[in-house]
Structures are given as structure tokens and as C-alpha cells.
Scaffold this motif. Structure first.
Motif, PDB file in Angstrom:
ATOM      1  N   VAL A  27       5.757 -14.030  -4.627  1.00 62.16           N
ATOM      2  CA  VAL A  27       6.607 -13.079  -3.975  1.00 62.16           C
ATOM      3  C   VAL A  27       7.222 -12.033  -4.787  1.00 62.16           C
ATOM      4  O   VAL A  27       7.199 -10.825  -4.443  1.00 62.16           O
ATOM      5  CB  VAL A  27       7.680 -13.624  -3.292  1.00 62.16           C
ATOM      6  N   LYS A  28       7.489 -12.507  -6.245  1.00 60.04           N
ATOM      7  CA  LYS A  28       7.833 -11.417  -7.332  1.00 60.04           C
ATOM      8  C   LYS A  28       6.869 -10.585  -7.489  1.00 60.04           C
ATOM      9  O   LYS A  28       6.970  -9.275  -7.675  1.00 60.04           O
ATOM     10  CB  LYS A  28       8.062 -12.238  -8.509  1.00 60.04           C
ATOM     11  N   ALA A  29       5.854 -11.024  -7.754  1.00 59.04           N
ATOM     12  CA  ALA A  29       4.450 -10.181  -8.046  1.00 59.04           C
ATOM     13  C   ALA A  29       4.164  -9.181  -6.703  1.00 59.04           C
ATOM     14  O   ALA A  29       3.873  -8.040  -6.937  1.00 59.04           O
ATOM     15  CB  ALA A  29       3.068 -10.780  -8.440  1.00 59.04           C
ATOM     16  N   ALA A  30       4.219  -9.771  -5.637  1.00 62.84           N
ATOM     17  CA  ALA A  30       3.896  -8.826  -4.322  1.00 62.84           C
ATOM     18  C   ALA A  30       4.887  -7.705  -4.289  1.00 62.84           C
ATOM     19  O   ALA A  30       4.857  -6.530  -3.804  1.00 62.84           O
ATOM     20  CB  ALA A  30       3.893  -9.727  -3.125  1.00 62.84           C
ATOM     21  N   GLU A  46       3.737   2.254 -14.515  1.00 61.15           N
ATOM     22  CA  GLU A  46       4.331   1.377 -13.610  1.00 61.15           C
ATOM     23  C   GLU A  46       3.154   0.604 -12.797  1.00 61.15           C
ATOM     24  O   GLU A  46       3.270  -0.555 -12.519  1.00 61.15           O
ATOM     25  CB  GLU A  46       5.102   2.357 -12.495  1.00 61.15           C
ATOM     26  N   LEU A  47       2.092   1.397 -12.506  1.00 65.65           N
ATOM     27  CA  LEU A  47       1.103   0.657 -11.697  1.00 65.65           C
ATOM     28  C   LEU A  47       0.560  -0.492 -12.690  1.00 65.65           C
ATOM     29  O   LEU A  47       0.137  -1.560 -12.239  1.00 65.65           O
ATOM     30  CB  LEU A  47       0.112   1.556 -11.351  1.00 65.65           C
ATOM     31  N   VAL A  48       0.178  -0.025 -13.836  1.00 64.29           N
ATOM     32  CA  VAL A  48      -0.361  -1.082 -14.848  1.00 64.29           C
ATOM     33  C   VAL A  48       0.635  -2.411 -14.961  1.00 64.29           C
ATOM     34  O   VAL A  48       0.083  -3.240 -14.958  1.00 64.29           O
ATOM     35  CB  VAL A  48      -0.496  -0.405 -16.179  1.00 64.29           C
ATOM     36  N   ASP A  49       1.860  -2.034 -15.103  1.00 61.12           N
ATOM     37  CA  ASP A  49       2.759  -3.024 -15.210  1.00 61.12           C
ATOM     38  C   ASP A  49       2.882  -4.172 -14.005  1.00 61.12           C
ATOM     39  O   ASP A  49       2.720  -5.201 -14.198  1.00 61.12           O
ATOM     40  CB  ASP A  49       4.226  -2.642 -15.345  1.00 61.12           C
ATOM     41  N   ALA A  50       2.778  -3.388 -12.852  1.00 60.45           N
ATOM     42  CA  ALA A  50       2.857  -4.410 -11.575  1.00 60.45           C
ATOM     43  C   ALA A  50       1.352  -5.139 -11.813  1.00 60.45           C
ATOM     44  O   ALA A  50       1.526  -6.291 -11.135  1.00 60.45           O
ATOM     45  CB  ALA A  50       3.118  -3.452 -10.290  1.00 60.45           C
ATOM     46  N   LEU A  51       0.539  -4.413 -12.006  1.00 64.10           N
ATOM     47  CA  LEU A  51      -1.052  -5.183 -11.667  1.00 64.10           C
ATOM     48  C   LEU A  51      -1.152  -6.175 -12.728  1.00 64.10           C
ATOM     49  O   LEU A  51      -1.741  -7.289 -12.527  1.00 64.10           O
ATOM     50  CB  LEU A  51      -2.058  -4.096 -11.583  1.00 64.10           C
ATOM     51  N   ASN A  54       0.821  -9.440 -12.000  1.00 66.71           N
ATOM     52  CA  ASN A  54      -0.111 -10.103 -10.993  1.00 66.71           C
ATOM     53  C   ASN A  54      -1.493 -10.538 -11.624  1.00 66.71           C
ATOM     54  O   ASN A  54      -1.734 -11.935 -11.248  1.00 66.71           O
ATOM     55  CB  ASN A  54      -0.640  -9.334  -9.811  1.00 66.71           C
ATOM     56  N   ARG A  55      -2.037 -10.069 -12.543  1.00 64.41           N
ATOM     57  CA  ARG A  55      -3.196 -10.490 -12.936  1.00 64.41           C
ATOM     58  C   ARG A  55      -2.960 -11.701 -13.858  1.00 64.41           C
ATOM     59  O   ARG A  55      -3.742 -12.756 -13.635  1.00 64.41           O
ATOM     60  CB  ARG A  55      -4.030  -9.478 -13.645  1.00 64.41           C
ATOM     61  N   LYS A  56      -2.077 -11.550 -14.583  1.00 63.43           N
ATOM     62  CA  LYS A  56      -1.699 -12.689 -15.548  1.00 63.43           C
ATOM     63  C   LYS A  56      -1.163 -14.189 -14.686  1.00 63.43           C
ATOM     64  O   LYS A  56      -1.462 -15.188 -15.001  1.00 63.43           O
ATOM     65  CB  LYS A  56      -0.396 -12.432 -16.504  1.00 63.43           C
TER      66      LYS A  56
END
Length: 121
Positions: A27-30, A46-51, A54-56
Motif C-alpha cells: 500500500v505504501k509503494a502504491a 520523484e518518479l525514480v524514487d517511487a518506482l 516499488n522495484r526493491k
């Protein structure tokens, strides 16, 4: 009053099951990806951080789920691995060509649906 909140957080962490923790992390990643989607166009960082978060997370899920000692049935392990591979590929493609914020919705939906399943909803 702050001590009470801290004590509650610590108690919550100790009574939280692994499934609940996994659901909370999904949920946090989403939420991070959704914030990026809602604020589009965003700073690429910001996009890189969010993705990346999620990837990790999915890398850990895939690693953990595919271990035979984990107790998951083989079809479940395979499904998690397949989802993880999709997530990793989709993340790479979004980062290579970040023009379409709608592509983020698939990642958000997968995380939210899996979290709901882990919570039994």
C-alpha cells in the motif's frame, strides 16, 4: 502525548503479522506511485524514487516467495515470480519512456489488489 503514539506504533509493529506487514508495504509503494501519477508532470527524480521503492519491494517479494523453504505452494511461488517480472519490466519501460503517466496505474492496481488479498479482503 507523543510517547503514547510511539508506544502504539511499537505495539502495532509487534502484533502485526508478516502478511499484514507485506500488505502495508504494498500500500505504501502504491501510494507513492499514485502521488507521482496525480502530480504529473513530475520531476523525474520523484518518479525514480517511487518506482525504485516499488522495484526493491518486489525484488524482495520475488526472492522470498521463490524459496522452497518458504512454505508456499509452487503455483503461488510461480505467480508471484511472474508478477514480479512484469513489475520489473514495466518499471524499466516506464523509466526509459516516461511520457505516459497512465502506465503507472497498472503498478498501483497490482499492489493494491495484492495487499487486499493479503488482508483477506
Amino acid at each position: 502525548m507523543q510517547h503514547g503514539a510511539l508506544a502504539y506504533q511499537q505495539t502495532t509493529k509487534t502484533v502485526e503479522t508478516p502478511r499484514e506487514r507485506e500488505a502495508a508495504l504494498l500500500v505504501k509503494a502504491a501510494a507513492g506511485i499514485q502521488r507521482t501519477r496525480d502530480a504529473w508532470p513530475v520531476d523525474f527524480a520523484e518518479l525514480v524514487d517511487a518506482l525504485t521503492y516499488n522495484r526493491k519491494l518486489w525484488t524482495i517479494f520475488m526472492s522470498s516467495a521463490t524459496e522452497q523453504e518458504g512454505g508456499l505452494p509452487a503455483p503461488v511461488r510461480q505467480n508471484i515470480a511472474n508478477l514480479g517480472i512484469f513489475i520489473l519490466n514495466e518499471t524499466r519501460e516506464i523509466l526509459e519512456n516516461p511520457q505516459d503517466p497512465a502506465r503507472l496505474e497498472g503498478l498501483v492496481n497490482i499492489n493494491r489488489q495484492l495487499a487486499a488479498g493479503l488482508r483477506g479482503k
